[in-house]
Every structure is written in C-alpha cells, then in structure tokens.
Write a protein that holds these residues in place. Sequence first.
Motif, mmCIF file in Angstrom:
data_model
loop_
_atom_site.group_PDB
_atom_site.id
_atom_site.type_symbol
_atom_site.label_atom_id
_atom_site.label_comp_id
_atom_site.label_asym_id
_atom_site.label_seq_id
_atom_site.Cartn_x
_atom_site.Cartn_y
_atom_site.Cartn_z
ATOM 1 N N PRO A 1 -3.669 -1.536 2.405
ATOM 2 C CA PRO A 1 -3.767 -2.305 1.169
ATOM 3 C C PRO A 1 -5.232 -2.386 0.750
ATOM 4 N N ASN A 2 -5.539 -1.905 -0.435
ATOM 5 C CA ASN A 2 -6.938 -1.903 -0.890
ATOM 6 C C ASN A 2 -7.002 -1.576 -2.378
ATOM 7 N N GLY A 3 -7.816 -2.349 -3.100
ATOM 8 C CA GLY A 3 -7.987 -2.086 -4.532
ATOM 9 C C GLY A 3 -9.169 -1.157 -4.761
ATOM 10 N N ILE A 4 -9.069 -0.333 -5.776
ATOM 11 C CA ILE A 4 -10.113 0.662 -6.044
ATOM 12 C C ILE A 4 -11.418 0.004 -6.513
ATOM 13 N N SER A 5 -11.326 -1.230 -7.012
ATOM 14 C CA SER A 5 -12.536 -1.910 -7.486
ATOM 15 C C SER A 5 -13.375 -2.465 -6.340
ATOM 16 N N LYS A 6 -12.734 -2.573 -5.152
ATOM 17 C CA LYS A 6 -13.507 -2.966 -3.949
ATOM 18 C C LYS A 6 -13.126 -1.988 -2.856
ATOM 19 N N LEU A 7 -13.380 -0.749 -3.124
ATOM 20 C CA LEU A 7 -12.882 0.313 -2.257
ATOM 21 C C LEU A 7 -13.477 0.200 -0.855
ATOM 22 N N ASP A 8 -12.584 0.261 0.136
ATOM 23 C CA ASP A 8 -13.044 0.110 1.514
ATOM 24 C C ASP A 8 -12.548 1.320 2.318
ATOM 25 N N LEU A 9 -13.185 2.469 2.095
ATOM 26 C CA LEU A 9 -12.755 3.698 2.762
ATOM 27 C C LEU A 9 -13.906 4.240 3.600
ATOM 28 N N PRO A 10 -13.572 4.973 4.673
ATOM 29 C CA PRO A 10 -14.669 5.616 5.409
ATOM 30 C C PRO A 10 -15.378 6.634 4.520
ATOM 31 N N SER A 28 -5.563 10.048 -7.806
ATOM 32 C CA SER A 28 -4.983 8.820 -8.367
ATOM 33 C C SER A 28 -4.093 9.236 -9.531
ATOM 34 N N VAL A 29 -2.804 9.007 -9.383
ATOM 35 C CA VAL A 29 -1.869 9.375 -10.451
ATOM 36 C C VAL A 29 -1.349 8.102 -11.118
ATOM 37 N N GLU A 30 -1.606 7.969 -12.405
ATOM 38 C CA GLU A 30 -1.159 6.811 -13.199
ATOM 39 C C GLU A 30 -1.619 5.484 -12.592
ATOM 40 N N VAL A 31 -2.877 5.421 -12.245
ATOM 41 C CA VAL A 31 -3.443 4.208 -11.638
ATOM 42 C C VAL A 31 -4.594 3.657 -12.487
ATOM 43 N N LEU A 32 -5.478 4.546 -12.928
ATOM 44 C CA LEU A 32 -6.713 4.068 -13.556
ATOM 45 C C LEU A 32 -6.465 3.356 -14.889
ATOM 46 N N ARG A 33 -5.261 3.524 -15.453
ATOM 47 C CA ARG A 33 -4.989 2.802 -16.701
ATOM 48 C C ARG A 33 -4.828 1.293 -16.465
ATOM 49 N N TYR A 34 -4.743 0.884 -15.192
ATOM 50 C CA TYR A 34 -4.618 -0.538 -14.872
ATOM 51 C C TYR A 34 -5.926 -1.131 -14.350
ATOM 52 N N VAL A 35 -6.989 -0.351 -14.439
ATOM 53 C CA VAL A 35 -8.264 -0.787 -13.869
ATOM 54 C C VAL A 35 -9.222 -1.139 -15.003
ATOM 55 N N ASP A 36 -9.664 -2.406 -15.046
ATOM 56 C CA ASP A 36 -10.507 -2.819 -16.169
ATOM 57 C C ASP A 36 -11.950 -2.341 -16.009
ATOM 58 N N ASP A 37 -12.479 -2.398 -14.762
ATOM 59 C CA ASP A 37 -13.877 -2.000 -14.566
ATOM 60 C C ASP A 37 -13.927 -0.553 -14.063
ATOM 61 N N LEU A 38 -13.561 0.355 -14.963
ATOM 62 C CA LEU A 38 -13.379 1.753 -14.576
ATOM 63 C C LEU A 38 -14.653 2.399 -14.037
ATOM 64 N N ASN A 81 -17.181 1.049 -12.538
ATOM 65 C CA ASN A 81 -17.430 0.544 -11.179
ATOM 66 C C ASN A 81 -16.475 1.221 -10.187
ATOM 67 N N ALA A 82 -15.200 1.372 -10.576
ATOM 68 C CA ALA A 82 -14.222 2.022 -9.687
ATOM 69 C C ALA A 82 -14.651 3.463 -9.392
ATOM 70 N N LEU A 83 -15.134 4.158 -10.425
ATOM 71 C CA LEU A 83 -15.554 5.558 -10.226
ATOM 72 C C LEU A 83 -16.800 5.635 -9.343
ATOM 73 N N CYS A 84 -17.694 4.640 -9.480
ATOM 74 C CA CYS A 84 -18.882 4.590 -8.598
ATOM 75 C C CYS A 84 -18.426 4.415 -7.157
ATOM 76 N N ASN A 85 -17.400 3.569 -6.956
ATOM 77 C CA ASN A 85 -16.897 3.342 -5.595
ATOM 78 C C ASN A 85 -16.332 4.621 -4.998
ATOM 79 N N VAL A 86 -15.636 5.373 -5.827
ATOM 80 C CA VAL A 86 -15.063 6.639 -5.341
ATOM 81 C C VAL A 86 -16.208 7.595 -4.985
ATOM 82 N N ALA A 87 -17.180 7.700 -5.898
ATOM 83 C CA ALA A 87 -18.307 8.622 -5.670
ATOM 84 C C ALA A 87 -19.034 8.271 -4.362
#
Length: 276
Positions: free
Chosen positions: A120-129, A138-148, A150-156
């Motif tokens: 369980p983890n949200g992309i806005s506070k991504l906690d991945l190794p 991410s399929v049909e997910v980012l349309r529900y993310v308001d701080d896009l 920031n989410a992309l920075c977390n992925v990067a």
Amino acid sequence: MENAKEYYDKTSREYVQKWQDMDRQSTFNASFYFRKKIMETVLEMARVEKNDRVVELGCGTGLVLRELLKKTGRVFGTDISPEMLKRVQDSTLKDKKVVIAENFLEADARHRDAEVLLMPNGISKLDLPKNYFDKMLSVEVLRYVDDLENALCNVAAVMKMDSRYIFTITNFWSSSLFPVKFSIRKILGLVNPQKELLQYFVTERSIRRYLKNAGLEVVEFRKMGLLFAKPLIKKFIKNQAAAEKIYKLDKALSGKPILGKFADTFVVAVKKSASL
Ligand SMILES: C[S@@+](CC[C@H](N)C(=O)[O-])C[C@H]1O[C@@H](n2cnc3c(N)ncnc32)[C@H](O)[C@@H]1O
C-alpha cells in the motif's frame, strides 16, 4: 488524493465486478475493447523482458499485473487503496501466490516463491527502493493525482538510469468532452469530493513541461482514442470487426498534428534525463 483512496476503498468490489461483467457479457462492448487496447499499448511500449523487475504504481485490482505475469515470472504493485490490493489477492489473482507487504526489499528477500508482491503506497509519497525496477507502469492512475509534477519527481527519484516509466494520462481536450465538462462543474462548485472521485487532466504541453521539470525525458508519446472516446461513435461499434476498423482509423487520426489535439488518452514512455 485521499479522495481517491476513500473512493477506491469503498468501491473495490464493484470495480472487480464491473470488469468481470464486461469480460463475460455476450454483447460487444466498445469501451472494454478500447481499454484492452490501452493496456496492450502500455505493455508494448514497456517492452518487458522475462527477467525484468516490473512494478505498477496504482495497480488497483491487478488487471494489468495479470497481463504482465504472462511476460515475466514475478511482478510488483503499489496502490493508495489497501482494499484494491486485497482484491488482487482474493479476486483477480487468487490462483497466484500474492503477498501484501510494508516493504518491498524485505518482502522480496523473504518471499522468493511469491509471484505478486504488493505494497500500500501513494505515488505522491512514493516509498520504493531506488534503482530497483527495470520498468515502472501506471495505467489510468495519474488522472486521480492532483500534484502530478511532484508525483513524477518521486518516480524519477527512484528510477534507474536505464529504466522506463510508461503511463497513461487523460487529455484535457479529449473529444469525449468529459474533462472540459468536469472542470467546468469543478469551477462552479458542483463537484462534491465526499461523493465523487476528483480527476485532473493535462494538455500535451503541460505534461511535457511537468516531465521536463521532473528530470524525465520523453522516449515515446502516443495519442489514442480520438474516435473511441466519442459516445456516439461507440454506439455504432457493435462487433469485433467494426471495432478493429475504427481502431485502425482512430490510430491514424489520433497521430495527426491537429486532430491529435483531441485524442482522449496520452500513453507516454519516459526515461531519466542524462543530465540528472
Ligand atoms: C482506474 S483504477 C486503475 C487500476 C489499474 N491500474 C487498472 O488499470 O486496472 C485507478 C487506481 O489508481 C489508484 N490511485 C489513485 N490515486 C493514487 C495515488 N495517488 N497513488 C497510488 N495509487 C492511486 C486507485 O486506488 C485505483 O486503484
């Protein structure tokens, strides 16, 4: 964002049922056909190889993970909604060994026989190794993310230099007019976050800007759904043969410079910018 968690926690069983019904129903369903095409496109762009370590961020009930398992032996998934993750275990992938954990590194080492590892983890506070995954989706997910952005920075921040992130996102100018109508309702205060799922849309220009700011470089940018998003056209798609014809036309038109502005969905593959 918490709005999405609450919404999907409440409706996870309906989500499973909805896709099962569409899969089983005898009458042809154009939306279901298009959804499968989106999934196929993401998987094609991900070019998953047998030993790739792949994670879906926002994996929901596991419909994409199920397809991924046809290409690789073990998959990872995160989602903001713990209830959606439970449905992977008791519904979509109940025939597989599915582990829900709090920490991927630990779970990966401990459960070597698990085919599916979830967290369980949200992309806005991504906690991945960091530097762990070869492909992220991410399929049909980012349309529900308001701080896009920031989410992309977390992925990067967790991507390997040679990994890819492939995601779908909804175009504000979609020919369905849904994003425009939704945004007008939001401005007018007619969207009730207690009752309705909040959604966020992008233009091609804005998503390219967010990606650049996040230190991500576009490898491939596809546009889909110029025709499939139109309810009137979908009504006339009564069988597989008709769907295939419209899909071919859709693909050709969605790729054109001016018409493409009104495509419904962008499917984007990115890598880390070399300058990072
Ligand atoms: C439409 S479902 C798609 C699920 C799955 N990717 C699929 O294609 O079947 C959207 C999913 O995104 C998840 N989600 C929404 N906001 C999220 C966030 N900020 N972080 C992670 N997951 C999120 C929801 O809980 C839900 O499971």
